[in-house]
Scaffold this motif. Structure first.
Motif, short mmCIF file in Angstrom:
data_model
loop_
_atom_site.label_atom_id
_atom_site.label_comp_id
_atom_site.label_asym_id
_atom_site.label_seq_id
_atom_site.Cartn_x
_atom_site.Cartn_y
_atom_site.Cartn_z
N ARG A 1 -4.28 6.17 -0.41
CA ARG A 1 -3.27 5.12 -0.29
C ARG A 1 -2.19 5.65 0.66
N GLU B 1 2.49 1.84 -0.34
CA GLU B 1 2.41 0.83 -1.40
C GLU B 1 3.37 -0.30 -1.09
N GLY C 1 0.34 -3.20 0.98
CA GLY C 1 -0.06 -1.82 0.80
C GLY C 1 -1.13 -1.50 1.83
#
Length: 152
Positions: A33, A36, A89
């Motif tokens: 990731r 976010e 995100g």
């Protein structure tokens, strides 16, 4: 429909060189990731290789993918506009190599070189216009498919 632009190749060479002097090479393993939705947008990237998925949380457990990005694409534009928070995100769909730019450094450069600043803002606006049109087209396709299949 607007055409997709690649930010770095869209800048004139002298401006591209000044911007690239601020770049840092980074990499993200698959499934990382990168940022976010709602987080602080204090940087952006230009993807060199790999693929990134932009997603939007639907609820606590589910996200919907809203776009896919690849080599040459701009990742992140929320650094340019208050409140400087990510609207989506981003996750590395595959291993990603990118140039990373610190937003504060780039904004300082834009103040020092207003021609570069104006050109950069215009190119980011072109990227956003293209993505908006692409997203609208996808939504229309989904609506048409849903209408043909009838009520759920």
């Amino acid at each position: 429909m607007t055409k997709a632009i690649k930010l770095l190749t869209a800048l004139p060479p002298p401006q591209r060189e000044r911007l690239m002097a601020l770049a840092r090479e980074v990499s993200f393993p698959e499934d990382t990731r990168i940022f976010e939705s709602g987080g602080t947008a204090d940087r952006f990237w230009v993807i060199r290789s790999g693929a990134v998925s932009l997603d939007q949380p639907v609820n606590e457990l589910h996200r919907v993918t809203v776009a896919g990005l690849g080599a040459g694409d701009l990742l992140g534009w929320s650094w340019l506009f208050p409140p400087h928070e990510w609207d989506f995100g981003a996750v590395a769909f595959s291993p990603v190599r990118a140039y990373e730019f610190d937003a504060a450094d780039v904004l300082r450069l834009c103040e020092e070189d207003p021609t570069l600043g104006l050109t950069l803002v215009r190119k980011v606006a072109e990227v956003l216009a293209h993505r908006l049109e692409t997203t609208r087209g996808k939504l229309m396709e989904q609506y048409a498919v849903h209408r043909r299949s009838g009520p759920v």
